[in-house]
Motif scaffolding. Sequence first.
Motif, mmCIF file in Angstrom:
data_model
loop_
_atom_site.group_PDB
_atom_site.id
_atom_site.type_symbol
_atom_site.label_atom_id
_atom_site.label_comp_id
_atom_site.label_asym_id
_atom_site.label_seq_id
_atom_site.Cartn_x
_atom_site.Cartn_y
_atom_site.Cartn_z
ATOM 1 N N ARG A 61 -18.102 -6.283 4.388
ATOM 2 C CA ARG A 61 -17.102 -5.499 4.704
ATOM 3 C C ARG A 61 -16.299 -4.969 3.266
ATOM 4 N NH1 ARG A 61 -15.732 -5.668 10.286
ATOM 5 N NH2 ARG A 61 -14.082 -4.574 9.754
ATOM 6 N N ARG A 62 -15.718 -3.690 3.553
ATOM 7 C CA ARG A 62 -15.344 -3.213 2.212
ATOM 8 C C ARG A 62 -13.712 -2.440 2.587
ATOM 9 N NH1 ARG A 62 -19.199 -1.517 -2.511
ATOM 10 N NH2 ARG A 62 -20.687 -3.254 -2.206
ATOM 11 N N THR A 63 -13.009 -2.788 1.689
ATOM 12 C CA THR A 63 -11.436 -2.277 1.760
ATOM 13 C C THR A 63 -11.709 -0.660 0.848
ATOM 14 O OG1 THR A 63 -10.580 -4.377 1.966
ATOM 15 C CG2 THR A 63 -9.083 -2.198 1.450
ATOM 16 N N VAL A 64 -11.578 0.187 1.612
ATOM 17 C CA VAL A 64 -11.668 1.538 0.999
ATOM 18 C C VAL A 64 -10.446 2.430 1.256
ATOM 19 C CG1 VAL A 64 -13.056 3.616 1.178
ATOM 20 C CG2 VAL A 64 -14.281 1.286 1.710
ATOM 21 N N GLN A 65 -10.253 3.122 -0.034
ATOM 22 C CA GLN A 65 -9.180 4.073 0.019
ATOM 23 C C GLN A 65 -9.899 5.601 -0.154
ATOM 24 O OE1 GLN A 65 -7.473 2.587 -3.831
ATOM 25 N NE2 GLN A 65 -5.292 2.512 -2.837
ATOM 26 N N GLN A 66 -9.252 6.470 0.166
ATOM 27 C CA GLN A 66 -9.948 8.040 0.204
ATOM 28 C C GLN A 66 -9.150 8.741 -0.066
ATOM 29 O OE1 GLN A 66 -11.777 8.747 4.039
ATOM 30 N NE2 GLN A 66 -9.964 9.103 4.938
ATOM 31 N N MET A 67 -9.726 10.030 -0.565
ATOM 32 C CA MET A 67 -8.793 11.362 -0.769
ATOM 33 C C MET A 67 -9.839 12.320 -0.054
ATOM 34 S SD MET A 67 -6.919 11.139 -4.367
ATOM 35 C CE MET A 67 -8.221 10.715 -5.306
ATOM 36 N N ILE A 68 -9.338 13.666 0.615
ATOM 37 C CA ILE A 68 -9.998 14.346 1.338
ATOM 38 C C ILE A 68 -9.508 15.636 0.860
ATOM 39 C CG2 ILE A 68 -10.671 15.274 3.450
ATOM 40 C CD1 ILE A 68 -10.189 12.803 4.697
ATOM 41 N N PHE A 69 -10.542 16.615 0.139
ATOM 42 C CA PHE A 69 -10.264 17.794 -0.398
ATOM 43 C C PHE A 69 -10.932 18.836 0.391
ATOM 44 C CE2 PHE A 69 -9.950 14.585 -3.743
ATOM 45 C CZ PHE A 69 -8.829 15.018 -4.545
ATOM 46 N N SER A 70 -10.265 19.986 0.196
ATOM 47 C CA SER A 70 -10.651 21.100 0.813
ATOM 48 C C SER A 70 -12.308 21.863 0.322
ATOM 49 C CB SER A 70 -9.617 22.280 0.959
ATOM 50 O OG SER A 70 -8.607 21.905 1.896
ATOM 51 N N LEU B 95 -2.683 16.070 -3.602
ATOM 52 C CA LEU B 95 -2.691 15.983 -1.919
ATOM 53 C C LEU B 95 -1.491 15.825 -1.617
ATOM 54 C CD1 LEU B 95 -6.163 14.174 -1.462
ATOM 55 C CD2 LEU B 95 -5.568 16.571 -1.470
ATOM 56 N N ARG B 96 -0.334 15.741 -2.372
ATOM 57 C CA ARG B 96 0.870 15.189 -1.783
ATOM 58 C C ARG B 96 1.011 14.047 -0.737
ATOM 59 N NH1 ARG B 96 1.158 18.312 -5.505
ATOM 60 N NH2 ARG B 96 2.433 19.935 -5.808
ATOM 61 N N GLN B 97 0.032 13.107 -0.909
ATOM 62 C CA GLN B 97 -0.021 11.978 -0.305
ATOM 63 C C GLN B 97 0.722 10.803 -1.031
ATOM 64 O OE1 GLN B 97 -4.030 11.042 0.231
ATOM 65 N NE2 GLN B 97 -4.440 12.530 1.971
ATOM 66 N N ASP B 98 1.518 9.922 -0.013
ATOM 67 C CA ASP B 98 2.188 8.827 -0.768
ATOM 68 C C ASP B 98 0.950 7.551 -0.774
ATOM 69 O OD1 ASP B 98 1.753 7.653 1.778
ATOM 70 O OD2 ASP B 98 3.737 8.150 2.594
ATOM 71 N N GLU B 99 1.265 6.737 -1.445
ATOM 72 C CA GLU B 99 0.462 5.491 -1.647
ATOM 73 C C GLU B 99 -0.200 5.135 -0.327
ATOM 74 O OE1 GLU B 99 0.114 1.317 -4.149
ATOM 75 O OE2 GLU B 99 1.916 2.608 -4.328
ATOM 76 N N ASP B 100 0.660 4.904 0.609
ATOM 77 C CA ASP B 100 -0.025 4.245 1.849
ATOM 78 C C ASP B 100 -1.078 5.190 2.638
ATOM 79 O OD1 ASP B 100 1.621 2.212 1.771
ATOM 80 O OD2 ASP B 100 3.438 2.798 3.048
ATOM 81 N N ALA B 101 -0.663 6.572 2.310
ATOM 82 C CA ALA B 101 -1.709 7.442 2.952
ATOM 83 C C ALA B 101 -3.259 7.299 2.315
ATOM 84 C CB ALA B 101 -1.206 8.762 2.734
ATOM 85 N N THR B 102 -3.368 6.528 1.085
ATOM 86 C CA THR B 102 -4.671 6.439 0.602
ATOM 87 C C THR B 102 -5.451 5.382 0.915
ATOM 88 O OG1 THR B 102 -3.735 5.353 -1.287
ATOM 89 C CG2 THR B 102 -3.723 7.795 -1.355
ATOM 90 N N ASN B 103 -4.832 4.562 1.752
ATOM 91 C CA ASN B 103 -5.424 3.286 2.380
ATOM 92 C C ASN B 103 -5.789 3.506 3.937
ATOM 93 O OD1 ASN B 103 -5.138 1.182 0.297
ATOM 94 N ND2 ASN B 103 -3.029 2.242 0.133
ATOM 95 N N ILE B 104 -5.817 4.618 4.392
ATOM 96 C CA ILE B 104 -6.037 4.695 5.917
ATOM 97 C C ILE B 104 -7.336 4.122 6.420
ATOM 98 C CG2 ILE B 104 -4.530 6.866 6.113
ATOM 99 C CD1 ILE B 104 -7.201 8.306 5.949
ATOM 100 N N LEU B 105 -8.531 3.832 5.623
ATOM 101 C CA LEU B 105 -9.729 3.502 6.002
ATOM 102 C C LEU B 105 -9.547 1.879 6.213
ATOM 103 C CD1 LEU B 105 -12.569 5.456 4.336
ATOM 104 C CD2 LEU B 105 -11.747 5.787 6.596
#
Length: 631
Positions: free
Chosen positions: A269-278, A304-314
């Motif tokens: 298992r891996r803990t993953v952060q992500q950013m999604i671009f257009s 992306l105007r994301q806060d830190e929590d939004a980069t940990n959604i996975l």
Amino acid sequence: MLEFLRNGVRTWYFKALLGLLVLSFAIWGVGDIFRPGLSGNTVVKVGNIEIGSQQFTSALQRQMQNLSRTLGSNFTLEQARGLQVPERVVEGLVTEALHESEANALGIAVGKKALVQRIRSEPGFRNQEGQFDRSVYEQTLAINGFSEEQFVSRLRQELSRAQVLGSLTSEVPVSEVLTNRLYSWNAEKRVAAYIKIQHDAIANIEKPDDAALQEYYKGNESLFTAPEYRSATYVHLTGKDVESDIDVSDADIQKLYDQNIDAFKVPERRTVQQMIFSTEEEAKTGAAHLAEGKTFAAVAKDLLRQDEDATNILGDVTKIHLPDTLAEAVFNLSDGQVTPPLEGPFGWYVMRVTAIKAPKTQQLLEVRIDIRAQLVQERSGEALYKLSNDLDDALGGGASLEEAARQVGVVAKKVTKVDRGSNGSDEKPMNDLPPGPEFLTTLFNTPDGQESELVDLGVNGYLILRNTGIQAAKVKPLESVRNRAIKFWKAEQRRKQTEENSKRILERIKGGEPLEVISKSIDVPIETSPPFNRHGEGAANNLPRSLAAELFGVKVGGASSAPSDRGYTIGVLKEIVKAKVGANSADVKALAEQLAQRIGRDLEIQYNNALRQHHNVEIDQRALDNLLSQF
């Protein structure tokens, strides 16, 4: 593969032979062909084809076995008769015989080569390598109640029938003009402007006088009627009643653990952060910022105007949780590394691994309790069945329900005044009743003072009850429901006034007054719907579907109204959006295929009716009834 076949194979042939109830009495009525007195062992005769009692009972058994496998419980003859399964089986046999008679009359024959080819091509007879496997073939026939001789005979008949019907229903021509017109009619959309007149907007409704309230109360007694209540003493046998009698040894636990060792393997298992671009370019820019030493959170916030929590959604994921296009790259990273831009289902991804949990196998000590619980649950079924028989025997010996319960070591419980909706006399839910609908169904089908039969609840155990009292439904006195009656009366007055107001507004629109003027005069905003179809699909949630349908019956500028939960909506048609046939060729093609199927079904129904006139059909109802009584 076998599990797939047990649940019902989806090929056309297996639907015909092994599927569930696929025939309907909508094709023909059957009452006129049931008559007594066929000779010998024959129960159905179609032309020169005779169907014997063994063929009928075998077909009925297969249908019931299929239903049992599908429903996950034993399907009894009583249940089958309630659903008219025997009649449907007869109807299926008649249909097959009609087609076989016609095939014989036309001289249609199926050779050995065609039979072998058809059997070898059936996916249900293939092994895991995709090859025909005789052992799979034989096992599948056995599961579905066929000998090889029976199966080959039925297949030969089925293939000949398919040739008869195929010549009729294949390649059904469909008019292009008809298809295009139907598509245009069905895909046409409307746009409307509308206003909403809400019930709540009408305030200051005075209380009714006594005469008005009494009149309303008398005219709406159903609103103030207490439901029928029933009371019962019952015994509910569950797995907990026999758990203490189930012996599970250490060896049993070890054996199950060893046999299912793969189930206890926990993947990496891996803990993953992500950013999604257009776009890929945006993703490359993000990756470049990371390469410069900026933190993942900082880049996400800047680009992306994301806060830190939004980069940990996975969060914590395994490889199978990720799309194939992303999984390999992510699981090839070391802790703290970042992927290059990757194209995924929602755009271009940049992903970072923040923690890695190595794969492991859970030790027996970790899962021992769960394994024991599983074994207890598996073995409790037989013990619970024995307990239910002991209870039944005690009752058969003359013991009361309470005495019988004590004799087998369980407790008889009581419930007082419950309605059909499982609410008590305080109108609150009774949450401690046996699960499932069977308890209330049994209670409300058992006469006062009598005991029910022992009911098999499947995974929920067994139930038996005695009806200990019935309180009939009755209208509550006005004084006990006065406040509720006043509330309902006021709501009714608001509804009536809203209806009158909407009628007046609709008349003003039909008289030529613009909706904009009316909107300002009553201080209600105008809303505009997105395009919607004849079924109201696509309309805003607060545009009633009935209004959407009405607006397909008016010209541009025309108006209509419809009630909603909170009031009335008045709409004016603003625009007609014509369907573009040429731009939606795939949808038009799909509609043409649907039309062809429907025309084919209609032709088949007419053809079957014609065959019925050409081939005499006789059914010995008395013989069938005798067979069912011995089933």
